[in-house]
Design an enzyme around this catalytic site. Structure first.
Site, PDB file in Angstrom:
ATOM      1  CD  GLU A 191       7.777   0.286  -5.317  1.00 41.14           C
ATOM      2  OE1 GLU A 191       7.548   1.482  -5.023  1.00 41.14           O
ATOM      3  OE2 GLU A 191       8.813  -0.083  -5.890  1.00 41.14           O
TER       4      GLU A 191
ATOM      5  CD  GLU B  27      10.550   4.845  -9.511  1.00 43.09           C
ATOM      6  OE1 GLU B  27      11.271   5.864  -9.543  1.00 43.09           O
ATOM      7  OE2 GLU B  27       9.838   4.541  -8.542  1.00 43.09           O
TER       8      GLU B  27
END
Length: 576
Positions: A489, A373
């Site tokens: 995910e 991220e």
């Protein structure tokens, strides 16, 4: 136990009860129940896979981990002491007695945990269920009881004072009362509140205070009176398999892909349905939490690899690959890693962590999320010269080059692993994707050894839904850069009656992945709502979310069948 010892213990108990009665505390009187044969819970049992523990000739050495789970902003610090999941646990009926010998000589607070139900660690949050903790802190005996309705103990008591470097503790479960002993003397009786109502006890141990650790010199259990007890070891990791699961359909494709999910070590060893479904249906696993920094290096230079090792062992036993998550992130960091330090020290901390963690698992995992991220959520970071890269402690110390350093260090530490950057919210068109794509071009030009990008595909609201064809364009753009892609995910939170919409989102992304040559795997962020990260933690116990292919009772939802259909169709829609 000799007759003289039984008489002595009966007298001690009676005297202690009289004293405690004056303090408005309950206590049992009379003679002790007859004892069954004691079972040693250390000798010949597995304590080597228990985080922070090391078996020695004199007992099990417990190292102070100070392991805590912080909030996303780095605040807080929920205690996260380990549980010996792969060691012995008790199954019993009636009354039992547990005895332990604690040795501590350097000011360490020493605690033994008895879990009636093992805690559940969701995505960076720990749900305490029923259990007790007993130990010696500051020379006093401390007792805590959790009833399963709060992170905090429902009952805390302290007893006595001046306990020495070695203390013999005992806990007797007598109906719904817990009788506490220290050095042969009853010091208190507390209500059990059905904390061991399921007839099981798992063990844990922890250390606090200013010392480095203590030694569990003995641990044994025995039934009392008409009680019955057996000692169980952890279940085997290998799962019997059929040949008609999701993983088999994915493996039978003309271009096979991996079907994966995020897993946690706790339910893997304590919930048979979770273990069976994980091993049966999936060919790749991602550690949900157990490789993150605050779990694996809670103190500088002190590592807790044991839960991660369990996941790797489970994968090996069941022919699964491990996609390891994650080496460098701005969240899930221990407090010491967030402390003020020079830029050079910050760089050293990051590279030392990568070398230690990737080095420990070298050759055991197939892939790494090296950088997690990196893109910012703030509009200003797309116009202020940051080029969309999130400012955080690693960026502040090294600039954008923290990613170059991280990938190069990971490549040196684990040369055969495939190295990924993992990001959310980049499946759709917009400035976030544009900035990521520009970053990837810069990384490639600088010779950074990045192999691919993971698209998280978290869809928690209607605005998060993305067109599979938009996702396909991103996958193809990566192919033009020579990069792999993966769904990393995925979970889709929906309202009541929206299960078909959830199924379409999952199946659409999987179809793109199976059809695009550079997409290597499709992974969900968990698979059962019973342990899903979208559980509503405003309640205690948390109410489950509904974002995954199986519900909390392991019933397959329409999403599961849509995934099967997506794996059973050829590119042109004809049957395989």
């Amino acid at each position: 136990m000799s007759l003289r010892m039984r008489v002595r213990r009966s007298v001690v108990t009676a005297v202690a009860c009289a004293l405690l009665a004056g303090a408005s505390m309950s206590c049992t009187g009379g003679s002790a129940p007859a004892e069954g044969r004691a079972t040693d819970l250390l000798d010949g049992r597995d304590w080597a896979h228990f985080a922070g523990a090391k078996p020695t000739p004199s007992g099990v050495r417990i190292t102070r981990l100070d392991r805590r789970i912080t909030r996303q902003d780095g605040s807080g610090g929920q205690p996260n002491p380990p549980v010996n999941l792969r060691g012995p646990h008790l199954v019993f009926r009636g009354d039992i007695r547990i005895e332990a010998r604690l040795r501590h000589t350097d000011g360490t607070d020493a605690y033994l945990h008895l879990y009636g139900e093992t805690p559940v660690v969701y995505d960076e949050w720990r749900r305490e269920r029923r259990g007790v903790r007993i130990g010696v802190a500051g020379g006093r005996l401390r007792f805590d009881r959790w009833d399963g309705d709060s992170d905090r103990p429902a009952l805390t008591r302290t007893f006595g004072k001046g306990f020495g470097d070695e203390v013999r503790l005992a806990v007797e479960v007598r109906g719904d009362r817990l009788v506490l002993e220290a050095d042969g003397n009853v010091v208190g009786t507390v209500p059990g509140r059905n904390v061991f109502g399921h007839g099981r006890i798992w063990f844990g141990a922890d250390a606090g205070g200013g010392g480095e650790g203590w030694t569990l010199g003995g641990l044994r259990a025995m039934p009392l009176g008409r009680g019955r007890m057996s000692v169980r070891d952890a279940p085997g990791l290998k799962v019997p398999r059929s040949t008609d699961a999701l993983r088999d359909l994915a493996a039978d494709l003309q271009r096979p892909i991996r079907l994966g999910t995020a897993l946690a070590a706790g339910p893997l060893l304590t919930d048979g349905a979770y273990r069976r479904t994980a091993g049966e249906e999936f060919s790749m696993l991602t550690p949900e939490n157990d490789f993150k920094a605050q779990f694996v290096q809670p103190r500088r230079g002190v590592f807790a690899f044991e839960e991660g090792d369990t996941l790797v062992d489970f994968a090996d036993a069941n022919g699964m690959q491990v996609h390891a998550h994650t080496l460098v992130w701005f969240e899930a960091l221990p407090s010491w890693m967030r402390a003020e330090m020079t830029h050079e020290d910050r760089r050293r901390v990051m590279t030392e962590h990568i070398r230690a963690v990737a080095g420990h698992f070298r050759g055991k995992v197939a892939e790494w999320d090296v950088v997690n991220e990196p893109m910012s959520d703030e509009d200003e970071d797309y116009t202020n010269g940051n080029r969309g890269v999130r400012p955080h402690l690693w960026f502040d110390a090294m600039g954008e080059q923290y990613m170059d350093i991280a990938f190069r260090t990971a490549r040196e530490a684990d040369p055969q692993a495939v190295l990924y950057l993992n990001e959310y919210g980049v499946e759709e068109d917009g400035p976030r994707w544009d900035a990521l794509y520009a970053l990837l071009i810069r990384l490639k030009k600088r010779g950074v050894p990045i192999d691919g990008v993971g698209f998280q595909n978290h869809e928690y609201a209607a605005d998060d839904r993305t067109d599979p064809e938009a996702f396909r364009r991103k996958v193809r753009a990566l192919a033009a850069l020579g990069l792999k892609a993966r769904v990393s995910e995925m979970d889709v939170l929906v309202g009541e009656g929206e299960e078909d919409a959830q199924a379409r989102q999952f199946a659409g992304k999987l179809t793109v992945c199976r059809e695009e040559p550079n997409c290597t795997s499709f992974s969900t962020w968990g698979f059962t709502d019973g342990y899903g990260s979208t559980a509503d933690i405003r309640n205690y116990p948390p109410s489950p979310g509904n974002a995954l292919p199986w519900d909390a009772e392991y019933e397959a939802k329409p999403t599961y069948w849509a995934l099967r259909d997506a794996l059973g169709r050829s590119v042109d829609g004809a049957g395989l």
